[in-house]
Design a protein around this motif. Sequence first.
Motif, PDB file in Angstrom:
ATOM      1  N   THR A  67       0.785  -1.203   0.030  1.00 41.26           N
ATOM      2  CA  THR A  67       0.069  -0.133  -0.148  1.00 41.26           C
ATOM      3  C   THR A  67       0.913   1.240  -0.170  1.00 41.26           C
ATOM      4  O   THR A  67       1.817   1.422   0.845  1.00 41.26           O
ATOM      5  CB  THR A  67      -0.973  -0.029   1.227  1.00 41.26           C
ATOM      6  OG1 THR A  67      -1.699  -1.109   1.041  1.00 41.26           O
ATOM      7  CG2 THR A  67      -1.773   1.411   1.174  1.00 41.26           C
ATOM      8  N   VAL A  68       0.711   2.272  -0.920  1.00 39.39           N
ATOM      9  CA  VAL A  68       1.405   3.511  -0.788  1.00 39.39           C
ATOM     10  C   VAL A  68       0.455   4.708  -0.450  1.00 39.39           C
ATOM     11  O   VAL A  68      -0.759   4.668  -1.174  1.00 39.39           O
ATOM     12  CB  VAL A  68       1.897   3.670  -2.359  1.00 39.39           C
ATOM     13  CG1 VAL A  68       2.323   5.146  -2.355  1.00 39.39           C
ATOM     14  CG2 VAL A  68       2.869   2.397  -2.819  1.00 39.39           C
ATOM     15  N   VAL A  69       0.972   5.263   0.350  1.00 44.36           N
ATOM     16  CA  VAL A  69       0.320   6.419   0.990  1.00 44.36           C
ATOM     17  C   VAL A  69       0.826   7.801   0.475  1.00 44.36           C
ATOM     18  O   VAL A  69       1.922   7.971   0.855  1.00 44.36           O
ATOM     19  CB  VAL A  69      -0.035   6.394   2.496  1.00 44.36           C
ATOM     20  CG1 VAL A  69      -0.766   7.692   3.075  1.00 44.36           C
ATOM     21  CG2 VAL A  69      -0.768   5.040   2.702  1.00 44.36           C
ATOM     22  N   ASN A  70       0.147   8.893  -0.121  1.00 47.94           N
ATOM     23  CA  ASN A  70       0.792   9.956  -0.294  1.00 47.94           C
ATOM     24  C   ASN A  70       0.441  10.934   0.433  1.00 47.94           C
ATOM     25  O   ASN A  70      -0.815  11.529   0.431  1.00 47.94           O
ATOM     26  CB  ASN A  70       0.279  10.299  -1.707  1.00 47.94           C
ATOM     27  CG  ASN A  70       0.986  11.702  -2.217  1.00 47.94           C
ATOM     28  OD1 ASN A  70       2.002  12.324  -1.546  1.00 47.94           O
ATOM     29  ND2 ASN A  70       0.589  12.224  -3.366  1.00 47.94           N
ATOM     30  N   GLU A  73       1.666  17.281  -0.255  1.00 51.17           N
ATOM     31  CA  GLU A  73       0.601  18.208  -0.727  1.00 51.17           C
ATOM     32  C   GLU A  73       0.541  18.269  -2.164  1.00 51.17           C
ATOM     33  O   GLU A  73       0.211  18.945  -2.796  1.00 51.17           O
ATOM     34  CB  GLU A  73       1.013  19.534  -0.299  1.00 51.17           C
ATOM     35  CG  GLU A  73       1.007  19.689   1.274  1.00 51.17           C
ATOM     36  CD  GLU A  73       1.210  21.055   1.848  1.00 51.17           C
ATOM     37  OE1 GLU A  73       1.738  21.651   1.130  1.00 51.17           O
ATOM     38  OE2 GLU A  73       0.600  21.354   3.162  1.00 51.17           O
ATOM     39  N   GLN A  74       1.306  17.131  -3.114  1.00 51.27           N
ATOM     40  CA  GLN A  74       1.628  17.169  -4.382  1.00 51.27           C
ATOM     41  C   GLN A  74       1.295  15.805  -4.853  1.00 51.27           C
ATOM     42  O   GLN A  74       1.629  14.817  -4.194  1.00 51.27           O
ATOM     43  CB  GLN A  74       3.180  17.427  -4.828  1.00 51.27           C
ATOM     44  CG  GLN A  74       3.777  18.787  -4.334  1.00 51.27           C
ATOM     45  CD  GLN A  74       3.034  19.970  -5.041  1.00 51.27           C
ATOM     46  OE1 GLN A  74       2.431  19.887  -5.975  1.00 51.27           O
ATOM     47  NE2 GLN A  74       2.859  21.118  -4.026  1.00 51.27           N
ATOM     48  N   PRO A  75       0.903  15.724  -6.105  1.00 54.56           N
ATOM     49  CA  PRO A  75       0.539  14.354  -6.713  1.00 54.56           C
ATOM     50  C   PRO A  75       1.908  13.772  -6.810  1.00 54.56           C
ATOM     51  O   PRO A  75       3.076  14.310  -6.961  1.00 54.56           O
ATOM     52  CB  PRO A  75      -0.007  14.592  -8.276  1.00 54.56           C
ATOM     53  CG  PRO A  75      -0.502  16.177  -8.048  1.00 54.56           C
ATOM     54  CD  PRO A  75       0.423  16.802  -6.896  1.00 54.56           C
ATOM     55  N   LEU A  76       1.811  12.214  -6.685  1.00 54.98           N
ATOM     56  CA  LEU A  76       3.043  11.501  -6.694  1.00 54.98           C
ATOM     57  C   LEU A  76       3.189  10.763  -7.883  1.00 54.98           C
ATOM     58  O   LEU A  76       2.288   9.882  -8.017  1.00 54.98           O
ATOM     59  CB  LEU A  76       3.040  10.649  -5.337  1.00 54.98           C
ATOM     60  CG  LEU A  76       4.204   9.484  -5.453  1.00 54.98           C
ATOM     61  CD1 LEU A  76       5.389  10.306  -5.274  1.00 54.98           C
ATOM     62  CD2 LEU A  76       3.958   8.617  -3.980  1.00 54.98           C
ATOM     63  N   ALA A 119       1.287   6.650 -11.303  1.00 58.43           N
ATOM     64  CA  ALA A 119       1.036   7.823 -12.167  1.00 58.43           C
ATOM     65  C   ALA A 119       0.141   8.773 -11.198  1.00 58.43           C
ATOM     66  O   ALA A 119      -0.804   8.386 -11.075  1.00 58.43           O
ATOM     67  CB  ALA A 119       0.586   7.536 -13.443  1.00 58.43           C
ATOM     68  N   ALA A 120       0.460   9.801 -10.897  1.00 58.68           N
ATOM     69  CA  ALA A 120      -0.342  11.094 -10.373  1.00 58.68           C
ATOM     70  C   ALA A 120      -1.207  10.552  -9.095  1.00 58.68           C
ATOM     71  O   ALA A 120      -2.235  10.777  -9.042  1.00 58.68           O
ATOM     72  CB  ALA A 120      -1.053  11.829 -11.469  1.00 58.68           C
TER      73      ALA A 120
END
Length: 354
Positions: A67-70, A73-76, A119-120
Amino acid sequence: MTGARRGVLVRMGLMMGIALMTGACRDRAAPRADEPVRLDSVPRRVEARLYVARDWAWNEEDTLRVTVVNATEQPLSGQVNLFVGGRVEVLVDSAAALADSTPRRELSAEGTRLSWPLAALAPGASTEFRQAVRMPPAPAPARAGRRSASAATDTMTRFSVRAWVTGADGKEVATARDSILIRRGSEVVAGGCGGVKDVAVTRYGIGPLRLDMKSADVRTLCPEARDTTWPGPEGMTERGMAVRLAGNPVLVVLNGQTVQRIQVDTAGLRTGVGVGVGSTLADLRGRYGRTCAGQGEGQIAVWFPAAPGVSFGLDSTAVAAGPQVDVETLPETARVERMWVRAGTDDCPARPES
């Protein structure tokens, strides 16, 4: 006022001023119990969470999850990577909630690496990657007297797992680690005979069965193996073990307590190029080229320098006048009735040992 008294008063005034300033600092440093924590004080970062099941077994499948958590404050955008310290089989594509979820697979001496594009991923969002893998068949049992590995250095039943996320610039921004631990006793339950799938006939053996393996090791890997005997050439009795690989019967021929050759008499198991019992001589020649022929196990056998270690018994009724068989006289339509994995020479005109 004397000078001495004036000095004492000055020092007392300085001490009182310092005490007041210290108290004021203490009051500002300690927030009230009902004062909320400011969000700006919480670090914003990318997080990778790795889930590894706790009940793994040899030759069985299970699922790894990343699981990836961003929390930035920016798209990853970037890449999600998963590495297993072993050559596992990738069974299905990932079920990630992204448009392109097909993993790229890379094998090396160290293990298996999978990677997915990321992507984003929106700020505050998360996504999960799930991948089903099958562990390899159980390795051959350790010989008596060999020192067993400790839990910290065990690379036979413990496989390291690492997940990490790289940004668009290729730099690592988050990582997580864990281990796959093979449960005790699973080498007997699913060690590589009855449950193994998609095995190929090779010069070394078939699936977990190998030439020169000890009969005790065969029984460990294949608890359903049964002893058997049959009449051999010149009236001699031969010994072996009957087992099943991927649902196909296989005969393990023993010399003493060692596997001398492995015999296949039914369709189902094939070589790496797709030939086996039921294939024609034309099929064999088309894939292996130059053909050698002789008599083996009471029938015409062919073998190929391009496929060492494997012989094919044909249903041809041609009778050779001597130890050599003219391969040019064998019909192209002759079919394979039997395969042997064996040791011996593989060039023409020498006949493979059996």
